[in-house]
Design an enzyme around this catalytic site. Sequence first.
Site, mmCIF file in Angstrom:
data_model
loop_
_atom_site.group_PDB
_atom_site.id
_atom_site.type_symbol
_atom_site.label_atom_id
_atom_site.label_comp_id
_atom_site.label_asym_id
_atom_site.label_seq_id
_atom_site.Cartn_x
_atom_site.Cartn_y
_atom_site.Cartn_z
ATOM 1 N NE ARG A 175 4.341 2.636 5.719
ATOM 2 C CZ ARG A 175 5.273 3.276 6.415
ATOM 3 N NH1 ARG A 175 6.555 3.121 6.133
ATOM 4 N NH2 ARG A 175 4.924 4.067 7.390
ATOM 5 C CB ALA A 228 3.688 -5.435 -0.619
ATOM 6 C CG MET A 263 6.381 -3.151 2.117
ATOM 7 S SD MET A 263 5.414 -2.681 3.581
ATOM 8 C CE MET A 263 5.681 -3.832 4.828
ATOM 9 N N PRO A 264 8.228 -2.768 -0.798
ATOM 10 C CG PRO A 264 8.036 -2.500 -3.106
ATOM 11 C CD PRO A 264 7.495 -3.271 -1.957
ATOM 12 C CG ASN A 265 8.669 0.403 3.496
ATOM 13 O OD1 ASN A 265 7.470 0.466 3.695
ATOM 14 N ND2 ASN A 265 9.420 -0.560 3.966
#
Length: 61
Positions: free
Chosen positions: A40, A38, A1-3
């Site tokens: 964020r 995914a 998941m890229p934050n």
Amino acid sequence: MPNITVELLSGRTLDQRREFVAAVTDSAIAILGAKREAVRIVFTEIEKSDVANGGVLASDS
């Protein structure tokens, strides 16, 4: 998941943020292969008096 964390000077409109998150999300999907749900993105607003560039507060320029 890229934050993805974005720091920016305060004052951007809600429409500007919407446009930005749509473009960044689309790029994360295309480049990183991430799923849309995914991605964020968190904004941190910074006041101009909290940032200096070249020894000068942004609020003074």
